[in-house]
Design an enzyme around this catalytic site. Structure first.
Site, PDB file in Angstrom:
ATOM      1  CE  LYS A  81      -1.681   2.238   3.560  1.00  0.00           C
ATOM      2  NZ  LYS A  81      -2.537   2.361   4.606  1.00  0.00           N
ATOM      3  CB  SER A  93       0.158   6.451   2.356  1.00  0.00           C
ATOM      4  OG  SER A  93      -0.563   5.291   2.707  1.00  0.00           O
ATOM      5  N   GLY A 136      -3.172   4.142  -1.157  1.00  0.00           N
ATOM      6  CA  GLY A 136      -3.209   4.442   0.442  1.00  0.00           C
ATOM      7  C   GLY A 136      -4.038   5.713   0.764  1.00  0.00           C
TER       8      GLY A 136
END
Length: 199
Positions: free
Chosen positions: A72, A74, A97
């Protein structure tokens, strides 16, 4: 943990080793929560770049672990996300994210997202995903642009307390934010409710 996420004093090897340690003791498949906000020590200072091959070596080490099935990101850096897509082995999943860049991440090969906004606006987040998959780019783009103000409000602008207040307002349980975070003010709450009205 904050120092680790920000990559201060921790090289890429340390960050990857940290995540591999979790994967060793957890029996469930894991989507690694990025190498920090956009790949660790390289995310916070734009003038710092990984040595050639360092990012690919870190990703390869993480992706080799049988229980690390994805990453993920971000950070929202689409160049780095694209580089990761190119380096990732087949079947290794990349996830957005943040809802602020869900559509661009999907177009770069992400398979979905793990996003704060999905707690309060799952329908529009799914609409972006489904519209893109159905080939309706204009509709996906329009929804993506509509999501940005609310996503910013419950992440970088007013943060977790705003997300929790929004959940409470929608009949979900957000509850109080843990200290040192403070509840949002009534002025902020009124602004938040305006952003929530279309949901």
């Amino acid at each position: 943990m904050d120092e680790l996420r920000r990559g201060r004093g921790v090289g890429l090897g340390g960050v990857v080793g940290h995540h591999l340690g979790f994967a060793d003791v957890d029996r469930a498949p894991l989507a690694q929560a990025g190498f920090g906000g956009g790949f660790g020590p390289f995310a916070q200072a734009q003038d710092v770049q990984p040595q050639p091959g360092e990012l690919s070596q870190g990703l390869a080490r993480a992706a080799e672990h049988e229980r690390i099935i994805g990453l993920k990101d971000s950070g929202g850096n689409l160049v780095k996300l694209g580089a990761l897509k190119n380096l990732a082995p087949p079947g290794f999943q990349l996830l957005a994210g943040s809802a602020s860049f869900l559509l661009p991440a999907l177009t770069m090969g992400a398979v979905g997202g793990i996003m704060a906004l999905a707690n309060i606006a799952p329908g529009p987040c799914l609409k972006v995903y489904h519209d893109l998959r159905a080939g309706h780019l204009a509709e996906a783009r329009a929804t993506q642009l509509e999501l940005i103000p609310l996503n910013l409000a419950v992440t970088s602008q007013w943060g977790v307390p705003a997300l929790k207040a929004a959940m409470d307002h929608l009949g979900l349980y957000g509850g109080p934010a843990r200290r040192p975070l403070l509840p949002i003010s009534e002025v902020v709450r009124e602004k938040l409710l305006v952003l929530l009205a279309p949901i």
